[in-house]
Design an enzyme around this catalytic site. Structure first.
Site, PDB file in Angstrom:
ATOM      1  N   SER A 239     -22.383  10.012  -7.551  1.00 33.92           N
ATOM      2  CA  SER A 239     -21.997  10.166  -6.172  1.00 33.92           C
ATOM      3  C   SER A 239     -21.191  11.178  -5.989  1.00 33.92           C
ATOM      4  CB  SER A 239     -21.142   8.691  -5.560  1.00 33.92           C
ATOM      5  OG  SER A 239     -20.168   8.721  -6.516  1.00 33.92           O
TER       6      SER A 239
ATOM      7  N   SER B 174     -12.467 -10.558  -9.089  1.00 29.63           N
ATOM      8  CA  SER B 174     -12.403 -12.203  -9.043  1.00 29.63           C
ATOM      9  C   SER B 174     -12.408 -12.697 -10.477  1.00 29.63           C
ATOM     10  CB  SER B 174     -13.990 -12.669  -8.408  1.00 29.63           C
ATOM     11  OG  SER B 174     -13.692 -12.419  -7.036  1.00 29.63           O
TER      12      SER B 174
ATOM     13  N   CYS C 236      20.273   0.545  15.640  1.00 28.47           N
ATOM     14  CA  CYS C 236      20.236   2.034  16.090  1.00 28.47           C
ATOM     15  C   CYS C 236      20.692   2.042  17.499  1.00 28.47           C
ATOM     16  CB  CYS C 236      18.767   2.594  16.037  1.00 28.47           C
ATOM     17  SG  CYS C 236      18.164   2.909  14.412  1.00 28.47           S
TER      18      CYS C 236
ATOM     19  N   ASP D 269     -16.538   4.203 -11.691  1.00 25.57           N
ATOM     20  CA  ASP D 269     -15.910   5.371 -11.542  1.00 25.57           C
ATOM     21  C   ASP D 269     -14.585   5.656 -12.065  1.00 25.57           C
ATOM     22  OD1 ASP D 269     -18.074   5.710  -9.805  1.00 25.57           O
ATOM     23  OD2 ASP D 269     -17.016   5.446  -8.153  1.00 25.57           O
TER      24      ASP D 269
ATOM     25  N   HIS E 104      17.448   5.650  10.159  1.00 27.05           N
ATOM     26  CA  HIS E 104      16.271   5.631  11.098  1.00 27.05           C
ATOM     27  C   HIS E 104      16.407   6.846  12.046  1.00 27.05           C
ATOM     28  CE1 HIS E 104      15.677   0.936  11.332  1.00 27.05           C
ATOM     29  NE2 HIS E 104      15.725   1.635   9.735  1.00 27.05           N
TER      30      HIS E 104
ATOM     31  N   LEU F  81     -18.400  -5.426  -1.730  1.00 23.93           N
ATOM     32  CA  LEU F  81     -16.978  -5.475  -1.072  1.00 23.93           C
ATOM     33  C   LEU F  81     -16.866  -5.098   0.242  1.00 23.93           C
ATOM     34  CD1 LEU F  81     -14.165  -6.984  -1.530  1.00 23.93           C
ATOM     35  CD2 LEU F  81     -13.541  -4.835  -2.694  1.00 23.93           C
TER      36      LEU F  81
ATOM     37  N   CYS G  72      16.268  -0.217  17.310  1.00 21.84           N
ATOM     38  CA  CYS G  72      16.374  -1.672  16.910  1.00 21.84           C
ATOM     39  C   CYS G  72      17.586  -2.174  17.135  1.00 21.84           C
ATOM     40  CB  CYS G  72      16.156  -1.634  15.246  1.00 21.84           C
ATOM     41  SG  CYS G  72      17.381  -0.606  14.462  1.00 21.84           S
TER      42      CYS G  72
ATOM     43  N   ARG H   5      -5.231   8.366   2.766  1.00 22.55           N
ATOM     44  CA  ARG H   5      -4.886   7.385   1.917  1.00 22.55           C
ATOM     45  C   ARG H   5      -3.066   7.610   1.960  1.00 22.55           C
ATOM     46  NH1 ARG H   5      -7.622   8.823  -4.146  1.00 22.55           N
ATOM     47  NH2 ARG H   5      -9.680   8.018  -3.464  1.00 22.55           N
TER      48      ARG H   5
ATOM     49  N   GLU I  43      17.081   7.513  15.215  1.00 22.70           N
ATOM     50  CA  GLU I  43      18.248   7.925  16.270  1.00 22.70           C
ATOM     51  C   GLU I  43      19.460   8.400  15.538  1.00 22.70           C
ATOM     52  OE1 GLU I  43      15.671   4.336  17.778  1.00 22.70           O
ATOM     53  OE2 GLU I  43      16.139   5.507  15.818  1.00 22.70           O
TER      54      GLU I  43
END
Length: 386
Positions: free
Chosen positions: A180, A234, A92, A212, A55, A309, A83, A196, A57
């Site tokens: 598109s 689905s 930490c 696509d 982490h 959607l 933590c 993303r 620290e």
């Protein structure tokens, strides 16, 4: 004793370090740490590494040692409460105590029930002076925004859902014949890939997958890891040659069928995981899906799908933020951003507040969040840096 301007400067540097952990640490939070002398000279710094590794620290303490310094009597500036529990790594707060840190300044408390104040309490019990910013302080807000998905998962049990849309000025995401590519320019596309990269998972629907044949990975910006790919299908009709199934990474397919059948076996053979979550109408139960993604450790969910959607997720109140790129063009008859059905009164229309608005290349990027109940004409805040 109030914090000094120097304290806030070091916290700002720690926040900048935490930003370097974007696309690296999921499902853990993005944290930065700066360790200084009592006078304010920097001894070491670091940010959180991939899950299971050190982490922030610990990275900062290692940096102190590598530089030949001693952390005894030093101040640690941390963007999220250290933590206090044994997970994949030791606590930490214990590492800071063992190193002899005398003072700890924290931008934001950790909502994780395994931490939630225990880290600061353990530091105080060991005689360490602790400071926690008020929740409404700008640097606390910045720390929260940086980890908005992690906090969402800790506080609500589900990821923060961000819906990305690229459209023309008249709200079209494709021509009537489905064309598109490309509505927005290269800078906007690269910016979309940066969002993303920030996400733990990228989700699309079967309509987009078939039309696509997208990869839904991060290509336009450097990344240390690829987000998990997720598909809503689905009736389970994805073709086994789909690029969503190509390396790197794997695909989670949420469907509403009792079993996968032969097609399911073919998809599984290509590395897909099939997850059946039907609702009473034979569709995927979107609320259950979002909750399941939270259980799987997804902090931020990035959605790039078609208007159906999009509309379904908006109607169920599952979308926390809209990320909209508007191109300076008019496309006439074509596909809209979302299918909300037929509204009969303006009061039924979802309203949003503008969080940020700025040019990206030749396009405009808007970030919007649902307006508070009763709000009719929110005032956009000034642009803020990301």
């Amino acid at each position: 004793m109030p914090l000094s301007p120097q304290d806030h400067d070091h916290l700002a540097a720690a926040l900048a370090l935490a930003e370097q952990a974007i696309g690296l640490t999921d499902p853990n939070p993005r944290v930065g740490c700066i360790i200084t002398t009592a006078r304010g000279d920097v001894l070491g710094s670091g940010h959180t590494q991939p899950a299971g590794q050190a982490h922030a620290e610990v990275m900062a303490l290692r940096d102190v040692a590598t530089r030949g310094h001693d952390a005894r009597g030093a101040t640690a500036y941390v963007t999220l409460e250290p933590c206090a529990h044994h997970g994949r790594t030791p606590p930490c707060c214990d590492a800071l105590i063992a190193a002899g840190i005398a003072r700890v300044v924290v931008a934001l408390g950790d909502p994780n029930p395994l931490v939630g104040g225990h880290g600061l309490a353990r530091l105080r019990a060991a005689g360490v002076e602790t400071h926690l910013l008020p929740a409404d302080h700008p640097q606390a807000v910045a720390a929260r925004e940086l980890n908005i998905g992690f906090l969402s998962r800790m506080e609500r049990g589900r990821p923060f859902v961000r819906m990305k849309i690229a459209a023309s000025l008249d709200g079209r995401t494709a021509l009537h014949n489905g064309v598109s590519q490309w509505i927005t320019g290269p800078q906007a596309r690269a910016d979309g890939h940066a969002w993303r990269r920030r996400a733990g998972a990228v989700l699309t629907g079967i309509g987009t997958a078939k039309e696509d044949n997208p990869r839904m990975d991060v290509r336009e910006v450097p990344t240390a890891r690829q987000p998990q790919r997720v598909l809503v299908d689905s009736r389970l009709t994805l073709f086994p040659e789909a690029r969503l199934l190509d390396p790197p990474g794997t695909l989670w397919v949420y469907h509403a069928q009792p079993d996968g059948g032969a097609l399911g076996e073919a998809l599984t053979a290509r590395g897909a995981e099939l997850i059946s979550l039907p609702d009473p109408n034979g569709k995927v139960d979107l609320t259950a899906m979002i909750q399941d993604l939270g259980r799987r450790g997804i902090n931020e969910l990035h959605l790039e799908a078609g208007n159906k959607l999009n509309g379904s997720l908006l109607r169920t109140g599952l979308v926390d933020e809209l990320l909209v790129y508007l191109a300076p063009m008019l496309m006439g008859d074509g596909r809209g951003m979302v299918d909300l059905g037929s509204l009969t009164a303006l009061a039924q229309a979802p309203r949003y507040e503008v969080v940020d608005m700025r040019p990206i290349g030749t396009d405009i990027r808007l970030r919007l969040r649902p307006a508070p109940a009763g709000s009719t004409s929110p005032t956009p805040p000034p642009n803020e840096a990301r």
